[in-house]
Scaffold this active site. Structure first.
Site, PDB file in Angstrom:
ATOM      1  CB  THR A 144      -0.840  -0.027   1.287  1.00 35.97           C
ATOM      2  OG1 THR A 144      -1.809  -1.042   1.153  1.00 35.97           O
ATOM      3  CG2 THR A 144      -1.539   1.285   1.574  1.00 35.97           C
ATOM      4  CG  ASP A 175      -6.109   0.155   7.145  1.00 34.06           C
ATOM      5  OD1 ASP A 175      -6.006  -0.848   6.394  1.00 34.06           O
ATOM      6  OD2 ASP A 175      -5.212   1.017   7.233  1.00 34.06           O
TER       7      ASP A 175
HETATM    8  N1  ASP Z   1      -4.040  -1.649   4.848  1.00 34.52           N
HETATM    9  C1  ASP Z   1      -4.396  -2.169   3.548  1.00 34.52           C
HETATM   10  C2  ASP Z   1      -5.726  -2.890   3.649  1.00 34.52           C
HETATM   11  O1  ASP Z   1      -5.937  -3.619   4.606  1.00 34.52           O
HETATM   12  C3  ASP Z   1      -3.410  -3.111   2.970  1.00 34.52           C
HETATM   13  C4  ASP Z   1      -1.944  -2.757   3.100  1.00 34.52           C
HETATM   14  O2  ASP Z   1      -1.595  -1.780   3.737  1.00 34.52           O
HETATM   15  O3  ASP Z   1      -1.096  -3.462   2.541  1.00 34.52           O
HETATM   16  O4  ASP Z   1      -6.507  -2.800   2.737  1.00 34.52           O
END
Ligand code: ASP
Length: 278
Positions: A144, A175
């Site tokens: 992300t 989140d």
């Molecule tokens: N936080 C992101 C989600 O859960 C994924 C990530 O940060 O890799 O969608």
């Protein structure tokens, strides 16, 4: 550096955050924008959020499809509506109304090639191809993307953009687009952008919890360490955080194995690393 250039030339922190995230979304090197993961039906549904710390204004999109820059769609929600979060096909239509750039056909191809969810026979060749594609994505460790910034007016901003996690059910939202979970910014506390497994980040409400500790006078490095420890000890979660204090102090920390991140203070070589655990 492109983000820093914005604030160096008098731009707003929110602009710096959007600029930096747009570059990462367009690179295809991360799990965001064109590089986003696909959900179990073969469709890319992306989430993004942005927030500024002066007026506590925020915008977000969840499960948006086809757009190249979900972070810009999130900023449009903040700038052009009285809402904070738009989701699903209406979010896509909203973004298209403002003529946002779309992903190229090749980036969107997963949608038609592998969309098999809901069909009777789940062990079709198409489904197996989808699982292989997802496994490849997993091995590539795409992450992300997020950014935090402070401008000359003393305003903080934070943002994040993601394609979610591996093997997600269609419709799963993490989140990232939830203000106070994946993103938070308050000039009287700090700016926070999260990465990691969203289900855990949501249950602790991490971005706001870190911001609350900063507002109570806890130093950024201590605040992020305390909240990430709580995530691990209470629910065995896994996350990484970018935290910027109103005084310019930055803290990057993660419980994940690695987290690629960097910063630049306007001179010399930018600092980039993928391990900020110590
Ligand atoms: N936080 C992101 C989600 O859960 C994924 C990530 O940060 O890799 O969608």
């Amino acid at each position: 550096m492109a983000g820093y250039d914005r604030v160096r030339h008098g731009g707003a922190a929110i602009q710096a955050v959007e600029t930096a995230i747009r570059i990462l979304e367009a690179s295809g090197l991360f799990n965001a924008g064109v590089g986003s993961r696909i959900q179990l039906d073969g469709i890319k549904r992306m989430d993004a959020a942005i927030m500024e710390g002066h007026g506590l204004r925020a915008g977000a999109v969840a499960a948006i499809e086809r757009v190249r820059h979900p972070i810009t769609a999130a900023r449009l929600v903040m700038e052009k509506t009285a809402h904070v979060l738009l989701v699903g096909p209406p979010a896509t239509r909203f973004a298209r109304h403002f003529n946002v750039e779309l992903q190229s056909r090749s980036h969107r191809a997963a949608r038609t090639r592998t969309a098999t969810w809901g069909k009777r026979d789940l062990l079709t060749k198409k489904t197996l191809a989808l699982f292989k594609a997802m496994r490849r994505q997993e091995q590539s460790n795409l992450e992300t993307v997020g950014a935090v910034a402070l401008d000359e007016q003393g305003t903080l901003a934070a943002g994040a953009s993601t394609g979610g996690v591996a093997f997600m059910l269609p419709g799963r939202v993490g989140d990232t687009p939830l203000i106070g979970c994946g993103v938070y910014a308050d000039n009287k506390a700090g700016a926070v952008s999260m990465t990691g497994v969203g289900e855990g980040i949501i249950r602790i409400g991490i971005a706001k919890e870190i911001a609350d500790r900063l507002a109570a006078g806890v130093a950024p490095a201590v605040a992020v360490r305390l909240v990430l420890s709580k995530l691990v000890s209470r629910i065995n979660g896994s996350a990484g955080a970018l935290v910027l204090h109103p005084n310019g102090r930055l803290s990057i920390r993660h419980t994940t194995l690695r987290m690629a991140a960097g910063y630049w203070r306007g001179s010399g070589t930018p600092f980039v690393a993928d391990d900020f655990r110590s």
